[in-house]
Each structure stands twice: as structure tokens, then as C-alpha cells.
Design an enzyme around this catalytic site. Structure first.
Site, PDB file in Angstrom:
ATOM      1  N   GLU A  74       0.817  -1.223   0.000  1.00 44.44           N
ATOM      2  CA  GLU A  74       0.000   0.000   0.000  1.00 44.44           C
ATOM      3  C   GLU A  74       0.848   1.269   0.000  1.00 44.44           C
ATOM      4  O   GLU A  74       0.834   2.043   0.965  1.00 44.44           O
ATOM      5  CB  GLU A  74      -0.971  -0.020   1.185  1.00 44.44           C
ATOM      6  CG  GLU A  74      -1.953  -1.181   1.098  1.00 44.44           C
ATOM      7  CD  GLU A  74      -2.997  -1.182   2.216  1.00 44.44           C
ATOM      8  OE1 GLU A  74      -2.739  -0.605   3.275  1.00 44.44           O
ATOM      9  OE2 GLU A  74      -4.076  -1.755   2.015  1.00 44.44           O
ATOM     10  N   GLU A  80      -6.780  -7.458  -1.067  1.00 47.64           N
ATOM     11  CA  GLU A  80      -7.382  -7.567   0.254  1.00 47.64           C
ATOM     12  C   GLU A  80      -8.871  -7.278   0.109  1.00 47.64           C
ATOM     13  O   GLU A  80      -9.274  -6.135  -0.093  1.00 47.64           O
ATOM     14  CB  GLU A  80      -6.744  -6.558   1.238  1.00 47.64           C
ATOM     15  CG  GLU A  80      -5.239  -6.757   1.388  1.00 47.64           C
ATOM     16  CD  GLU A  80      -4.591  -5.830   2.414  1.00 47.64           C
ATOM     17  OE1 GLU A  80      -5.330  -5.127   3.127  1.00 47.64           O
ATOM     18  OE2 GLU A  80      -3.348  -5.807   2.484  1.00 47.64           O
ATOM     19  N   TRP A 105      -8.830  -0.582  13.665  1.00 51.28           N
ATOM     20  CA  TRP A 105      -7.625  -0.611  14.459  1.00 51.28           C
ATOM     21  C   TRP A 105      -8.041  -0.580  15.939  1.00 51.28           C
ATOM     22  O   TRP A 105      -9.198  -0.288  16.264  1.00 51.28           O
ATOM     23  CB  TRP A 105      -6.747   0.611  14.163  1.00 51.28           C
ATOM     24  CG  TRP A 105      -5.903   0.462  12.937  1.00 51.28           C
ATOM     25  CD1 TRP A 105      -5.951  -0.537  12.014  1.00 51.28           C
ATOM     26  CD2 TRP A 105      -4.883   1.373  12.499  1.00 51.28           C
ATOM     27  NE1 TRP A 105      -5.018  -0.305  11.035  1.00 51.28           N
ATOM     28  CE2 TRP A 105      -4.353   0.845  11.301  1.00 51.28           C
ATOM     29  CE3 TRP A 105      -4.372   2.569  12.997  1.00 51.28           C
ATOM     30  CZ2 TRP A 105      -3.327   1.486  10.608  1.00 51.28           C
ATOM     31  CZ3 TRP A 105      -3.355   3.209  12.302  1.00 51.28           C
ATOM     32  CH2 TRP A 105      -2.840   2.666  11.121  1.00 51.28           C
TER      33      TRP A 105
END
Lengths: 680, 680, 680
Positions: free
Chosen positions: A150, A314, A322
Site C-alpha cells: 500500500e 485484500e 484498528w
């Protein structure tokens, strides 16, 4: 090269052998295979597994794991580990770190905390990539390579000293002399002239954090250049050592990268990371009238413009989040399938879930994978198995192209200028959203098309209608291309402020729309943001209201150009708001405002491209339609994003690829249900 | 030790002789005595009065003032002055300062700008404390000592270099090897492994300020350790030199401290600073439906868990506010009394007002004391005098214990994990608030109970019902304790996500609720935040709605466990939401959600502990009830927080301690009125 | 000196020869003249045009341009270029830069990034100003000089090391000894005593960024001192070299400057930059019930207090906006004229538009001038021409004075204290706004009057009524002046908290209103912010409601003082809220609250000064009235800020200066229309 990469619809999963006890590996691989998974992506954060201390290289860990993959027949996409430099590296070489504008270094403990331009990081990255490539480049289990992870995720701005050094070189390359730099950056304003290259920096702290806008525009081009250069370095090393059957890709789609150029110059295919559950955030931003998870179709449309047959590296399989932020609900039963189908509907021929099992420690304990911490079979694994069966039925679609007849034109110069320029941003954001929404709600599939310096007319000619909402920045080359497109029969729709700037972001001393005034048949006489002191200003088009929101160019028409609509209030009531000009075999529609769902719908209807498959199927607004085409056959993807069943009506007999039967008349899609139909 | 400290209800006031001309001292002391004040707290910011330049010690100022106190018969609590290091100190030794995460030092000009770990600050603090203790340790006017002032007020995070050095030592002590540290912190994730202790830091600037959550959890434990260590250093010095009749305390209650351990290991008693007027802020946050000033009862409940017979070192007497922020209205007539009674209702046997006279300069000119700048008698002084008389009537209550039969279980691991973990925080905050609110509105007094490693079963057994809302972090020791509690007849109520983490914050590879699954009789099959795309999901319990907000554990029951309620919508409609399991003589109730006012009320009713004194008195929601017990006698505190009169009904004859008469039937509490009644 | 400067109403424009190709210059000047423009302001950012490298001076560029001006008969105001130091300067001498509190330097790329106190910047600034003055000081085209550009715009706080050094000198000068500094700053609070001057700094980072309020107050005085000193340095250099017929001015009006003193000591006239279109922001702050663009009349009232016959150096002519922020709509047709008239109505005798042509590059491409980038004639240029004609008709008004009979008293000590003190700010902001709004909506013109140490009674006596809303800070000198004013017949209106502080911001130990208690006839018995838990508290005045918002002083009256109104709710219901006290020939009205539109209107009516020209004209609320007076003749400016026509009624015959005819009875002002009438 895409065909080389994905020969059939393929299912994969992301796996982290370094997160689990080795005793779990074999069971994990076998359960994956049992679910239809044939590919795993690994190793993209595992620098320390190869180089635990500077210059000490070891390969045992992945050799052991890859041997098992080979034994179990699992194919592997192998990531280069440069997204997470080790603690020993950044502690010894802090010059490798990215920094805040005030110079504060961004330290170890997160990811992507490096800069692209530090010579030391380039050296250490090149070495680890080469070591891995030499060691594993011929490994039978490996089918492809992922560069880093990424690029430009987490942050897409860089303020280290190395970045300033590299920025100077970039500018010297571009401008040659400081005189030309001063001219391009308009340094005559506020006495900003540079008299020595050492005075030039990446943007630094200033009062109000206000910077020269031309510098900011070049700074974004520089970041794209840096990223490309770093990616190319890795790709070139890999190419030297890896087997020819292996492909190179990278994943994600983030800002300040010319993804099109990077893909063309460095990659065999492009992969995207698709997390539509971000459309249901817990932080209060959720708006049930919005398109929510369906907005990811807009991202996928952009991905398709980069690489028509891409992969999803993904694909969301569980809740995202998170530890510190981005909390979201679990995907509802059916949504895993829906979002996988959404990816395929837009051109993905590879669906790789993130991740096999949720990590039991670290920042991403809530970025759920297919399995939970407890490792038991669960509803998500069942759903993956069903998607696997579905993909087998959809194999005929592999490699099919988008059948859209409308394209949204974009270019990186204007995208980045809209970041720098708040006036530009107030136009671009709603207009691009409006085009997407109109496409979705009226079932008018559209493509995105990015203009580059080497764009050929034939590429544009595939589209009867092009919308280029706010090309503030125009070059003569691009204006020529648009002119040729129109002359040869195309319909070009332009919005307000077109032609206001040159490639440096300066405003040429000529009436707008500048370089395209000859094909619009218009002059902008006056212009204004709509005033907060007034009611919204609309226009009248043959007696019907046409929305003309946000900003108004008050037009004058020339020659044979025809005024289609006129503003209906404010001090410019009665002035032209929409002008049509015939040019050669085609025409230009110039709208003196920002685009909205309403006016895009009106314009597409006027151009005769609205809801192009209405004869074949009638769809409620809550269902997305995409159409893929291969060997003359159309595949209609129907995606129900609603938690309620939706009724679709087929006006002719179609065959469902997923069920095998034929249907005519109405059919019900269950909640979150999908189908693909074709006409035999 | 509490009994030693407060033998009778005592009234004090904070005084700053250094803020006033000496000519005012005697008059001040005499007016205090006239108001019933027998104790003053002094000197806690007065470092320069002892050491105006490094190493030059002088005692004249306080010798003179203390002589006057002795003469006037005023008792003194003497503060160590380490909360405000002098300018000469921090200018010469900037390593003593606290810092922002980016290293910016927090400079002279505010307070508490030091760090606990600088060796130099430790040295200079130890020296000044020792000098004062040696000089004043036997002074007849002094009755007690306060350590520093409000540990961890202003900030409870520390980022100086000294903190990093000390953090490394703390971790070396805890883990021994880096291998164990790497394992505990899950550094396999994102390649975070440490290979040298020098790579380990307190949290530093990272991208998104995202840090390793296990590091963050240990970092909080480390701060608590640092604070304790600094407090212990001072307490040990004092103990060497002060008279045995004197006590040691500290004040305030702030984050990142294990106050229970600090009290047990360093103090004779604990004092709190109570400012309920913060419940009426001018910044727009005031919500008239909230409990406002009554929320301080929740803080006082926590204080009581630290030290059953505590003191209030700073009891609000006037408007609060710094020059720069925290503006608030003046306490209304009666509120000074109400809030003093609130403190006593929860166990305070010492009420010391802040402050005698409002400071005429500096940051706190709006932190009003009893007297205004003008020094005239005023309504607040009159009210203090009335409280003084009231306290005499309440002397029988001194030392009485809380009579609550329900306790909220807490532990510092989970409290700090909820700071680190946003998912945890979304559960803990509303649940703890719900338990408090249900207690208040239903007149079900509750205690807080903090689990420590040395908690004994007998301590828990005092409570028929325990609520442990979201024990994400569980240890085998704690699970064993809970099991024993239940087996011996206790009722334990648990909420969603119980047992999800171990002591490091890792997620063990086992189904939830993990270590307590054997006593809950449940497995968590699936789980999700409630989706913003759906209506709130509730459950049905015997045909009645049971709120199950925020997050749902979808349960499965095992063995004899009984499903009491099932979810009523979403994809898990019909699945178990509340399961009851008989274990030994007791039972566990496992609720698959966050707690709310409604469901806590339902659960307490089901457990038979709701509104336990309903037979004796009936109270409107706006009146708080607390019950203290001593020598078999119950004391009912009635506190009216409303600006309107409230009617209380006594179902049996009670005697009012404040008025001396007996009542049966209805009685009216005036606006902000209070009473204490007992049954003869 | 004003008369010297503006002998007639004059029109100008800002011009930047360095932004355009020289081939455009002559055409630009000629088109300006054609529009009635006779003056241009130039060069204020053009340091590099004189000193492109350190110590290399060149004059060719402006010599050539000024020769053309001379030839074309265009008069020039020449700016010193110190607002934008060159890149070579700040790169070599970073000590010249301003800094953030944490020491981060504010770098090249914006403007005003220097500090006033760096010896090096002083030296280089003095040199460039002297070089220019010597070279151009006698130039026939130049009529005046502008110092720097917008002192204290962009930022009015300074944190460089040079500022700390200068702050110490300023304090040494003011206090002599550290003992006196410690006393003045109340360093006894929180142990802040200084024992060495090296410990004293400008405010630095502290916990909560909380600083000593007395230091903060002195810090603002210090900034004003620094700015004045820098301006004086430039003015003194200019005076040495320029022709006596030339004037010196500066532009803008920003914080932390004593503009009155700077004008008196350094300037010949003061000019303001007026951008009323900021009243229509796109960021959502626009409130159609607000006075919006009309609020600039409040700024102009302040400007008039500094310099009765001022100029507008930058009068808005097009949309404002930086590339990055401050987006706004285009001024509507008529608004350019309206806002020019607004300036003249308040005393401007010089109107200089910003700018001739919109810049084609840099941060201000959206700060539109008269012409657009395309350089074509447009509606704004037409409107400028009409204003030019209008100004000729208004020449008789040149030099006329304000005829207001009410003044708002202000002083810099209280203005700056209200920045430091949040409690003060909550009073001052709404009260000052209320006075302005009441003046506007009731057509009661008012002046502002700033109290200085040398203010003379005769200056105050011009006003029958003075409002001094919240003189928290009072000195004996000012109290004496107010006493004398009242004794000689004036009416003084005071609000809550008057007399609470001394000049250092300490709270003297005396009942409020302290130094003026003898003339108010009151004592403040108690005080409180209104509680968010209660309904707003008002007062009753002869049976009618009087608003008493925000904060209440609960008064007691003494002697013959008369209670006019009493509070009507809360715990102080029935207590005095408004007290009137006769003193000598005058009186004081003491209101125990903040001012509001309603209570100011009531008070002005009670004092007999509300709507003083109601006999002459009746105006709707949407029209502003200002009255200027010269040689016994009144000039009534009527300004319609509405987009709808407004009807004015003249109760006697008046003559319109703009149209020449006479009117009696009703007259219609068109949308955004204006007029000036007089009585013959």
C-alpha cells in the site's frame, strides 16, 4: 499483460505465518484449500524474518513455510517487506524516517514511516529485495510478487531532509534554471524569488501553513515521482532474478501516485484493497441516504481505469478497525458475498480475502479475518466456500471488459490542484460524486478515463459521451485531443471554470474557457460562488428546472452555439447557464455550474445515454447494475445492497449464471443478494 | 489506619500565607476558628519559601506562620512543595521537565511540569522534603502531611528522556529479556521486534500517533509505577523524621495511578478534591437531563473504594475557573452545604474547603474561595458556619461504613486497556455510567471494588451481587476468585466481550468468554457492534423488552445454563442474549451487550437487590440516597440536588439527626436540602 | 495632519508592476485614469526588486515604472517592502524569522514571517528603507509612503529568541528589578518567582498552554511596543530623506498594536483595508440575521477613533479568497459602491481599491481586483467609474467630522486583558457587539473613544453619554477622569465587574466597583455567571423587562443612589440590577450585567439620546445612518445593505447630494442603494 496474470477467476487469502505457531500452518493451508482458496499473499511486513540484524541474512523461516506450501499445492504471492523497516534500521539511520512538516521524525511503532528518498533506505531496501529475489526468485510455490504494501497509505506527504534534497533534483530536472522555477511558481508574488537552490524546500511550516500553490502542485508531482522511482527500483531488481512465469503487482490505491503510469512502467497487474464496510462507520458519519458500501464501486471504477482486469489483494471478510480507531459493525451475512461480487462486477478476476485469521495482538486485533481468534469454523468461512462455488459458475466472465458508454475524464494535474486549491475542491468533489451517483441510481454504467500525455484519440472514441467536469488546468495537447474527439462525433460535457489555469496553475490572460473556447462556443462573462445570502440559483431548460449549484459561470454564446438553459434568479437571471455547440460530427455542452445528481441525469438523458439497458431490465434504485462484455456476449451483474429483498424485471429472457436457469419477468433478489445474467 | 486519622467529623480550609500580607494572618485564623474550622492545609506550592536559590535553605517564613497557628490553636496539614519546581530549578536542569511526545519541553509557568523519573529531580525533591521534615517534623501545630499536590493532575502522560530511561528499566525488571518483551508486545505484527533495549522508548510520534497497544498498556502501568515510586520516596523520608501522631496523605484522584496500592503502601489516609460545580459548565456541555453535580457521587464511590473513611482536602466553596478556561456559575445558596453533605454521605469524615480567600493574582483568580477578594463576610462564610453546626449533629456518623449490597467490579488493567482500545472504550464508558445511573435513580446504593492480585474472597463476599461489565482482560487468578465467589453463593453479572484478552492484551485462541466460560455456561458464537444501518437491537425477556445496546455477543448456552432473553432483530434474531447459569450456591448472568440504565435496572430487580430500602423510605428520582452503617445502626443520607423542593415518604418512624425530631409519612426537602435520618 | 493629506475625496487603486509584463503598464495607467483613479499604491512587497541579493541594490525597475507614472500624471503611494523578507535573507539569517511557541520557525513562503526584534532584521530593514528613501525621496510622482504592509496581520504573536531578548529589556525598563516584576506578575502563586532575568521568557509551551495572566498582559503590551518601535524606525528614516509634501501612513488594523499612539507618533494619516465581503463566508458561518457586511461599520468606527479623516488603502472590489481558504461569493452589483460609501460615511476621504487586476499566480489568485485575469472591461470597472462620479458630487463632505453624541469607551489594557481572561472575554465581546447593534438598528450613530494616559477631559465632554461596558482594569487616573466627566454633566454607563482589577490585572482587596464606587453609589454584594441550569435572569424596570444577561453583579445602592431595576429570578430575585447615581451635574448608571441590544436600547432611550435624528428622517432597520458635520452643516449618509429596496421617510425637506434634487416624504433606496442628503 493482464491476461497473463489471471487466466481464471481465482480466490486467495492473506496469511501471516510469522503470527502463528508453526504447528498451525498445515491445518491452516488445508482448511484454505477446502474452502476453495488456491493462492496466499504473504511476507509483506516480514523484514526481520530475513534480516534480523543489519547485514545478517537468514532464509530458514520462509523456506520452511514455502516448502509446506509447495507440498500442499498452495500458490504464493510474495511481498517485499519495505513497508515496515525494522527497529534496528530506523534507530541507527533516522534519516530513513518520514517527518512532519516541522521536522519531527515519525518513529518506529506504526508502518510506512520511511521516506522514499533517503539514499540509505534505498540502499537497504534494494539489498533486502535483491537478497529475497535471488533466494526465492525461482521457487516453485511462488506465482507473483507484491511490491511493498500500500504505497502512500497512512500518509502521502513527506517532509524529511532527504525529500527536500530529492525535490531540488526533481525541480532542477524539470526547470533547469532557478529563473524558470521562479516563473513557474510565480515568485514575483509576495517576493518569493529564489536565488539559490539551497533556498528551495518541500513545504515547511509557514504562517497559517500557507504555501505557494504552484510549489504545492509540483510537490505532489514530486511525491508521485518518488513513489514511482522507489517502485521501479524494486521491480527492476525483481525482474533480474525471478522466473518469467511470475508476475509483479502492488496493492491499494492511494493519493499522490500516478497509478496508471506506475502500472504501465513497473507492474504486470494492479491489485486493490477493498473494504466497503467503511461505509458503515460508528463515528456518526453514517448517512442512510448515502450509497455507503456501494461507494466502493466508485473506487473500483477508478481501479478499472488503471488496469481493466485487476485483482483484489485484500477483500474485506470481517469487521475492520484498528485498536485506536475506525470501529465498524461486522459485515452482515451475505455482505461478504455481495462485496466479492461487487469487485468482480467491476473487473476483478482475483479475490484475495484479508485475512485468514484475525491477528491476536497488535494494532489490528479488530481487523477481522475470515476466522476469529478462536480458530473455529464460522459463518464467514461458510460464506467464503459459497463464493468459491459461485466463482466457478462465473468463470466465463473472466477477462470480460466493461461495456460502459459514458466516461468521466480525469487527470492527475486537476486532481492534485483540487487538493491545493480550495475553490477548485468545492467544484470537483460534488461534481465527481454527482456523476457517480447519477450512474448508480439511473443504472448508467460509466468508466473513468485518465488523460495522460500519451493518450490516444482511439481510446476516447470508445465513449459516445465524455464528462470532464472542471478541467481548470488545460494544456494545448489536451485541448487538441478533446477537439479531435468532438470533431469525430463525440459529445463532451464541460462544467464551470474550465480552462482557467495552465499546467503550472497560473491563470492565463484570456477569457475562460480559454483553450477550448473555440469548441464550446462560449465566453465566461462573469462568475461567482453562489452567495450564502441568496436562495440556490437554478436554471430553466425548456421550462424545466435544471440545478446549477455551488458556482456559476455566467456564459455568453458565440456563433451557432445554442443556449439550452438560462439562470433563473440572482443578478444574472436570464443569462445563459448551459450552451450547446455543434463541432464537426460532435458537440460540446458547457454547463456554467457544478454538477449534481439532477443535472447529470438531465444531461445524460439529453445525450441519449441514460439507462442504456432499460429495454432489457428494469431495476430499483437500490440495486447496482454493471455490464461486462466478452466475445460479443453481455454479462449483467445485479447487486442488491439493501437489507430488504428487491425486485428486478427482465423484459426479455435471460439466463442466470449462478443458478443456471432462465428468467423472464420479475425476479427477487434476496437481501444483499446478487446475480449475473446473460442473454443467450 | 483511617480510624487513627479522623476521630470525629472535622472541618478545614486551604490557606496560602504566602499570598497575603502577614498583617492579615491573625485575623484570618481567628475568623476561621469562628466559623468552626480547626485545620488548615498549607505550603503545597511553596518551594521557594524554603529554598529561594539552589541549596540555600530558609525556614523563617513558615516558622513565623506556624508559631501563630500554634498560638491560635489551629492545626496544620503541611504539603511537600514538589508540584511546582522553582524557575531556577527548571532553568538550570531542564531534564526535570515533562515533555510532549515530540520532545517539546513543558516549561515553567504552570504547575506539575516535572517528570517523576529525572534523577536530578528525585535528588532535589528528596532534599527539600528531608529539609522540611527535619525542620518541622515535630512541630506541635502540624497534624499531618500532604505529599506533593494532585499527582497526575494537569497531565498523566510523560515523555521526557528520563521517562524513556526509566521505562526501559521497568520493562527489564518485568520481562528480563527482549525476547519476552517482543512476545508480550506482539512485535511480530508489523515487524516491530526490538533487538536492543536502546530501541525501546515511551510512545513517540508515529504516523497517526498509532502505537503498539501492548506497549501502551505497559506504559500506563509504568506511569502508575513511577508515581508510586515518587510518592513512596517522599513518604519514606517523612516517616523518618515526623512525629508518630502525624498522618501522611495526598489529595486528588487522577489517572494512571493505582490509588489503592499507593494508599496501602504509602499513606495513612486518602483525600479527594471535590468540585461538583464542574457539572454546570458554561461551555455548552451542560445537559439538564444529566446527573450533573450528582455525578461527583460516582467519584466519591471510587474514593470510598480506595479508603473507606477518607477526607476531602479541597471541597468546593465558590465558583471554579482558571483565567483561561473552565468558567462556571457561582454555587447557589445551599449547594455548598449539599456538596459537603454529598462528601459525608459517601464516607468523608474530613471536609476542608478550597480556599479561605480567593487569590488576587495568577491563574486562579476565578477559583473562588469562601471569601472574595474584598475579604468581607459573605453568604458563603455564613453557609460554612451552618455546615459546621451540622457536622456537630452528625458526629455519630463518623467512621460509619457503606451499607451497599451491590458492587461494581473494576481493575486497573481493564480501565487502562479501555483507554488504549477504542472498542473496549465504547463498552466500558456507557456500562459504568449505566450502573451509576441505575444506582442513583433507583436508590440502590453501590460500591466500587477494585480487583488486585491480593484480593481475598472474603472481601467480595460482602456483596450478594457483583457487576463486572466488560472484563476483556482476565487472568486465571481473577477467574478463580470469581468462580469461588459464585460457588459460595454470589451472583455475578458479566457483559459482552468478557474474557477476550490476556494480561498483555493479546487475544487467546479460545472461544469467549475464555477463562470464565465454565461458570457462564456460554460460548460467544458471533459478535458485532450494532450497525448504524439498522435500528437498535433489543432482546425479549419473558415478553418484555430488554435493552442490549452498542455491541452484541451472540451467545450459545451449554449444559444447564438457561437462556433468559433472546435478541429481537437483526440477523441474530432469536439468538440468546442473556444466559443464567447456576454454579454451586450462586449463579452467573451473562449479558451479550453493553449495560444501560434500563437493563441494569431489570437485572438488579431480577437479582432481588433493587431499591433495598423501599420498605423504609420512598424517594423521588431527584434525591440521592446513601446509607452508612455503624454499630448496627443505619444512617440514611438524603440529598436533594434539585432547585425545587422534593417530597420524601417514610414508611416507618425515623429520627432526623440534623433536626432532632422524628418523622413518619411525608417530609419535604427544600431546594438543595439534605437530611440524615436513622431508625431508633 | 489629516487635512494636509486628503484635501479632497480621492480615488486610488493598488497596483503591482512586478506582476505584469511591462508592455501592459501604460495601458493599465491610462485605463485607471479613465476610471477616475488618480493614485496608486505600489511596491509594498517588492524587496527583491531593489536588493535581489544581499547588499546589491538596483533601482531600475521602479525608476522605469515611476517615470511612466510621472509621464501619465499618476500619483504614487510607495510601500516599504519589509513585510516580505527575501528567501536569501531568511535562509542566511533564520534569527529574523518569527516562531511558534515551541520554537518551530515560520519559514519563507507566506508573508510577515519576520519578527520585529531581531537586530539583524532591524539592520537590513533600516538599510533597505534608507536606500529607497534616499533614491526616491524626492520623486515627483510620489505623494506618500506606506510603512511595511498590515503590521500584525497574519499573526500578532511572536515567539522567536529575539523576542525573548527584547521582552526582558522591555520588562527591565518597566520594572527595574525582578522583585517588582515578581510582584507585578503575582509569582507567589504556584511558586513562579524569578531569581534571574534569564529565567524570563515570552510565553513558552506549558501544560495546557496555561500562562501567568499578568505576564500575558505585559506580553501584549510588549508586542505593541515592538511594533511601534519598528514602525518608528522606518518613519524616522523616511522623514530624513523624503520631501515634506509627502505623507507617511500604514495600512490595516490588527491586534496587539496601540494604533492611536502609532498614528500620533509616527504617521501623518492612518489607512484601513476594508473587506466587507468577509460578512458572506462560504464556510457555513453566515447568519442572515447578523449584520454581515454592515459589521465593517464597527471597524470603521474604530478606525475613525484613531484618525478622524482616514483613508482606505484597500477597498474591496471583487471576491476575496486565498487559494487555501476564505472563499466567498462575488460582490453583487452595487455592493462595490455600497461599501465605498460605507467607508466615506464613516470618515474615509480616500478610497483605494484592491487591486487593479487579479493576480494570475500565487496565493491570491482568488483575491479578485477590479479586472479579471482576462483584462477585459467588466461590470466592476463600470461600477468604479460610477463611484468616481459620485465622489465628485460628495466633495463638500471631505473633512467633515462625525456628529455622534454617544461614545463607547475602550482602552487597550482591557481589550488585551479580555484576550487573556476568558471571564472578561465573555463580558466584553457581547457587550461591545450589543452597543454596535443597538446603534445600527436604532440609527443612533456612535463613536469609539480610547482612553490613554494623556486623554483630556475636553475630549470626553463632546459626548453627552459614554458607555464603558466592563472596565475591569481601572487606574486612579482613569477613575479621576471619569469622575470629572460626570461631575461636569456627563452620563456614564457602566456594566458588571467594573473596577475589579488594577493595571497589572490583580484584584485589589476592596469591594467592587473599586475606584469608581464613589460615583456609582453601589457595592457589588455577590456575583455569578448565569447558570446553565436556570432560565435567563432578567430585571424589572418600572414594570418592564430589562435584559441582564450572561453575568450578574448583585448590587447594593448607597446614599442617594436610586435603584432603577431589580432582578426578577434566581436566588437574587429582587436585588438591585441597575442603579442610577447623580454626581455633580451628571450621573452614573451602573448595570449589574452584560449589555445586550435590548438593554442598550432601553438605556439610550432613558438617557434621551436614542435615535437623535428621528425628527428629520425615519429609517427601516436595514438601512444604516451615519451623520457627518462640517461648518455647521449635517450630511446624512443612508446605506441600504439589503438586496430589496428600502423606503426612507424625510420629515422635512432635504437635498440629495448625489442627485441634486430635494425630497420630502418617502423615498426609495434601491437594492444596495445609497444616498447622502443635507438640509439647506
Amino acid at each position: 499483460m493482464a491476461a497473463k496474470v489471471w487466466n481464471r477467476l481465482t480466490m486467495g487469502v492473506c496469511y501471516y505465518p510469522e503470527h502463528w505457531d508453526k504447528s498451525l500452518w498445515q491445518d491452516d493451508l488445508r482448511r484454505m484449500k477446502d474452502a476453495g482458496i488456491t493462492v496466499i499473499r504473504i511476507a509483506e511486513f516480514a523484514w526481520n524474518k530475513f534480516e534480523p540484524r543489519e547485514g545478517e541474512f537468514t532464509y530458514d523461516f520462509f523456506d520452511e513455510f514455502l516448502a509446506l506450501c509447495e507440498k500442499e499445492g498452495m500458490q504464493v504471492i510474495f511481498g517485499t517487506p519495505t513497508a515496515t523497516p525494522p527497529a534496528w534500521l530506523t534507530e541507527k539511520y533516522p534519516e530513513c524516517l518520514n517527518a512532519r512538516p516541522d521536522g519531527t521524525l515519525l518513529r518506529h511503532g506504526s508502518r510506512r514511516h520511511y521516506n522514499y528518498n533517503s539514499p540509505k533506505y534505498r540502499e537497504l531496501s534494494a539489498r533486502i529485495v535483491e537478497k529475497i529475489a535471488v533466494h526465492l526468485g525461482q521457487h516453485p510455490a511462488i506465482v507473483g510478487w507484491q511490491l511493498d504494501n500500500e504505497f502512500n497509505c497512512e500518509t502521502n506527504v513527506f517532509y524529511s531532509n532527504a525529500d527536500t534534497e530529492a525535490f531540488r533534483l526533481f525541480l532542477q530536472e524539470k526547470y533547469g534554471t532557478l529563473e524558470k522555477l521562479n516563473q513557474a511558481w510565480g515568485t514575483a508574488f509576495w517576493n518569493q524569488d529564489y536565488t539559490d537552490w539551497q533556498q528551495v524546500y518541500v513545504p515547511r511550516p509557514t504562517i497559517h501553513d500557507n504555501h505557494n500553490p504552484h510549489q504545492e502542485l509540483d510537490y505532489r508531482r514530486f511525491i508521485a515521482h518518488s513513489t514511482l522511482s522507489f517502485a521501479r527500483m524494486q521491480a527492476e531488481i525483481l525482474r533480474k532474478h525471478i522466473d518469467k512465469r511470475m508476475f509483479i503487482t502492488t496493492n491499494g490505491m492511494f493519493g499522490h501516485i500516478d497509478n496508471h503510469r506506475m502500472t504501465r512502467e513497473c507492474l504486470d497487474t494492479y491489485t486493490y484493497d477493498s473494504y466497503p464496510n467503511f461505509g458503515f462507520p460508528l463515528d456518526g458519519r453514517f448517512d442512510p441516504k448515502e450509497l455507503n458500501d456501494r461507494k466502493w464501486s466508485r473506487n473500483l471504477t477508478e481501479v478499472r481505469s488503471i488496469c481493466p482486469h485487476f485483482g483484489i489483494m485484500e477483500q474485506q471478510s470481517g469487521s475492520n478497525g484498528w485498536v485506536t480507531r475506525m470501529e465498524g459493525p461486522a459485515p452482515r451475512p451475505g455482505q461478504l458475498t455481495l462485496w466479492s461480487m461487487q469487485s468482480m462486477a467491476h473487473g476483478a478476476d482475483f479475490i484475495c480475502y484479508f485475512r485468514w485469521r484475525t491477528c491476536a495482538f497488535g494494532t489490528e486485533i479488530y481487523w477481522h479475518g475470515i476466522l476469529n481468534y478462536d480458530n473455529r469454523d464460522n459463518r464467514r468461512l461458510q460464506e467464503v466456500k459459497r463464493v468459491s462455488a459461485l466463482m466457478e459458475k462465473l468463470q466465463p466472465v473472466c477477462g470480460a471488459a466493461s461495456a460502459a458508454k459514458v466516461a468521466l475524464l480525469r487527470d492527475y494535474d486537476n486532481l492534485w490542484d483540487a487538493e491545493v486549491d480550495a475553490w477548485h475542491r468545492r467544484l470537483q468533489d460534488p461534481s465527481e460524486k454527482a456523476v457517480f451517483e447519477a450512474s448508480q441510481r439511473t443504472h448508467t454504467p460509466y468508466d473513468m478515463f485518465f488523460l495522460h500525455d500519451d493518450t490516444q484519440l482511439c481510446e476516447l472514441k470508445r465513449y459516445p459521451v465524455l464528462i470532464y467536469p472542471h478541467a481548470l488546468i488545460l494544456s494545448a495537447k489536451r485541448a487538441d485531443l478533446l477537439r479531435a474527439y468532438v470533431q469525430q462525433g463525440g459529445t463532451l460535457i464541460l462544467g464551470c471554470r474550465t480552462g482557467m489555469k495552465d499546467m503550472n496553475g497560473h491563470c492565463p490572460m484570456q477569457p475562460m474557457p480559454g483553450l477550448v473556447a473555440d469548441i464550446t462556443g462560449t465566453t465566461v462573462e462573469d462568475f461567482t460562488f453562489q452567495s450564502p445570502a441568496e436562495a440556490p440559483v437554478n436554471a430553466l431548460w425548456d421550462g424545466e428546472m435544471l440545478e446549477t449549484p455551488v458556482f456559476n459561470d455566467i456564459l455568453r454564446s458565440h456563433g451557432d452555439a445554442k443556449v439550452l438553459a438560462r439562470f433563473d434568479s440572482s443578478y444574472y437571471r436570464g443569462e445563459p447557464a448551459l450552451v450547446e455547440n455543434q463541432v464537426g460530427k460532435g458537440r460540446v455542452l458547457h454547463l456554467g455550474s457544478v454538477f449534481s445528481l439532477q443535472n447529470v441525469t438531465q444531461l445524460l438523458r439529453y445525450c441519449g445515454v441514460l439507462t442504456p439497458w432499460a429495454d432489457t431490465l428494469e431495476l430499483p434504485e437500490g440495486v447496482e447494475l454493471t455490464v461486462r462484455e466478452k466475445d460479443g456476449r453481455l454479462y449483467f451483474f445485479l447487486l442488491n445492497y439493501q437489507s430488504e429483498p428487491q425486485t428486478v424485471v427482465f423484459n426479455r429472457e435471460v439466463r442466470s449464471l449462478t443458478r443456471g436457469d432462465t428468467v423472464c419477468g420479475s425476479m427477487t433478489l434476496p437481501p444483499f443478494g446478487t446475480d449475473v445474467v446473460t442473454i443467450d
